[in-house]
Design a protein around this motif. Structure first.
Motif, PDB file in Angstrom:
ATOM      1  N   PHE A  44       0.800  -0.948  -0.025  1.00  0.00           N
ATOM      2  CA  PHE A  44       0.038  -0.084  -0.014  1.00  0.00           C
ATOM      3  C   PHE A  44       0.948   1.163   0.085  1.00  0.00           C
ATOM      4  N   LYS A  45       0.850   1.957  -1.318  1.00  0.00           N
ATOM      5  CA  LYS A  45       1.596   3.211  -1.430  1.00  0.00           C
ATOM      6  C   LYS A  45       1.111   4.416  -1.504  1.00  0.00           C
ATOM      7  N   LEU A  46       1.426   5.363  -0.553  1.00  0.00           N
ATOM      8  CA  LEU A  46       0.732   7.046  -0.890  1.00  0.00           C
ATOM      9  C   LEU A  46       1.940   7.889  -1.474  1.00  0.00           C
ATOM     10  N   LEU A  47       1.112   8.246  -2.588  1.00  0.00           N
ATOM     11  CA  LEU A  47       2.262   9.165  -3.049  1.00  0.00           C
ATOM     12  C   LEU A  47       1.593  10.656  -3.084  1.00  0.00           C
ATOM     13  N   TYR A  48       2.227  11.591  -2.379  1.00  0.00           N
ATOM     14  CA  TYR A  48       1.811  12.880  -1.919  1.00  0.00           C
ATOM     15  C   TYR A  48       2.212  14.054  -2.921  1.00  0.00           C
ATOM     16  N   PRO A  49       1.310  14.980  -3.236  1.00  0.00           N
ATOM     17  CA  PRO A  49       1.471  15.847  -4.201  1.00  0.00           C
ATOM     18  C   PRO A  49       2.736  16.640  -4.033  1.00  0.00           C
ATOM     19  N   ASN A  50       3.741  16.599  -3.070  1.00  0.00           N
ATOM     20  CA  ASN A  50       5.094  17.052  -3.271  1.00  0.00           C
ATOM     21  C   ASN A  50       5.929  16.120  -3.517  1.00  0.00           C
ATOM     22  N   GLY A  51       5.351  14.954  -4.062  1.00  0.00           N
ATOM     23  CA  GLY A  51       6.499  13.771  -4.263  1.00  0.00           C
ATOM     24  C   GLY A  51       6.836  12.846  -3.208  1.00  0.00           C
ATOM     25  N   GLN A  52       6.436  13.129  -2.110  1.00  0.00           N
ATOM     26  CA  GLN A  52       6.897  12.258  -0.855  1.00  0.00           C
ATOM     27  C   GLN A  52       6.135  10.886  -0.998  1.00  0.00           C
ATOM     28  N   GLU A  53       6.721   9.805  -0.714  1.00  0.00           N
ATOM     29  CA  GLU A  53       6.143   8.505  -0.669  1.00  0.00           C
ATOM     30  C   GLU A  53       6.166   8.026   0.565  1.00  0.00           C
ATOM     31  N   THR A  54       4.905   7.485   0.859  1.00  0.00           N
ATOM     32  CA  THR A  54       4.814   6.332   2.267  1.00  0.00           C
ATOM     33  C   THR A  54       4.206   5.156   1.896  1.00  0.00           C
ATOM     34  N   SER A  55       4.888   4.089   2.338  1.00  0.00           N
ATOM     35  CA  SER A  55       4.586   2.688   2.036  1.00  0.00           C
ATOM     36  C   SER A  55       4.278   1.998   3.279  1.00  0.00           C
ATOM     37  N   PHE A  56       3.164   1.099   3.136  1.00  0.00           N
ATOM     38  CA  PHE A  56       2.851   0.099   4.364  1.00  0.00           C
ATOM     39  C   PHE A  56       2.547  -1.140   3.771  1.00  0.00           C
TER      40      PHE A  56
END
Length: 214
Positions: free
Chosen positions: A151-163
């Motif tokens: 489960f990956k989240l890609l934020y508008p500023n280019g930052q990525e967070t993965s779970f």
């Protein structure tokens, strides 16, 4: 053997709803291509024009589920209407109707000149890999309904967070739901498989991020 057959039927069904769906404009002029994806009742929707680097949000303006065929062997018909949002303004309107394997009455009306474009659904012949995407608050949510647990989240500023979501068991498919779980006025997202507890990710407007529910 029964489990294998059920899994096969599930994969066939999901492949019919493999998202995003790809479309091509028809009529006079140079055709353009785009992809549209969405969640339940049209939430989390987006349009991604081919050749563009990022998707545009689609805001639900109307949703209808027609159960007139209830009691027969015919599936429900679902109709969607979205406002295309660009830089905080309505850029156009998308409309689409879907009944099980069939997608039809697809159109786009451009806001600046009210020009209407008819769109043709281009069915993907490749096997569905289970990957899906939603767009909420400008954040791309990438996940799999089967095969993988990323489960990956890609934020508008280019930052990525993965779970890592809980591993799928016994041929289950991962269901997802968009709703306001903590009653703060903002939609959140959950993932669930049969016989397991839902995994909920809450949207925190103060930091504009999704975090696992504690």
């Amino acid at each position: 053997m029964k489990r294998i057959c059920c899994l096969f039927m599930l994969l066939c069904t999901l492949s019919s709803y493999a998202q995003p769906f790809r479309f091509k404009s028809t009529g006079p002029g140079k055709p353009f291509f785009l992809n549209i994806g969405w969640g339940e009742k049209g939430k989390g929707a987006y349009v991604w024009y081919e050749g563009q680097n990022s998707p545009m949000a689609l805001q639900v303006s109307a949703y209808k589920r027609d159960k007139a065929q209830a009691g027969t062997n015919q599936p429900d018909e679902e109709s969607y209407r979205w406002s295309e949002i660009y830089q905080g303004k309505i850029n156009g309107t998308y409309a689409l109707t879907m009944m099980q394997h069939n997608i039809y009455q697809v159109s786009y009306v451009r806001a600046r000149d009210n020009k209407k474009f008819e769109l043709e659904y281009l069915e993907d012949k490749k096997p569905y890999d289970g990957k899906n995407m939603l767009l909420l608050y400008g954040i791309q949510l990438h996940f799999y309904v089967f095969y993988k647990n990323d489960f990956k989240l890609l934020y508008p500023n280019g930052q990525e967070t993965s779970f890592k979501l809980s591993p799928l068991k016994n041929g289950n498919a991962r269901q997802y739901s968009i709703r306001d779980y903590n009653n703060d006025g903002y939609d959140d997202i959950s993932f669930k498989q049969s016989g397991a507890k839902a995994e909920i990710f809450i949207y925190h407007p103060q930091i504009k991020k999704f975090m696992p529910q504690e």
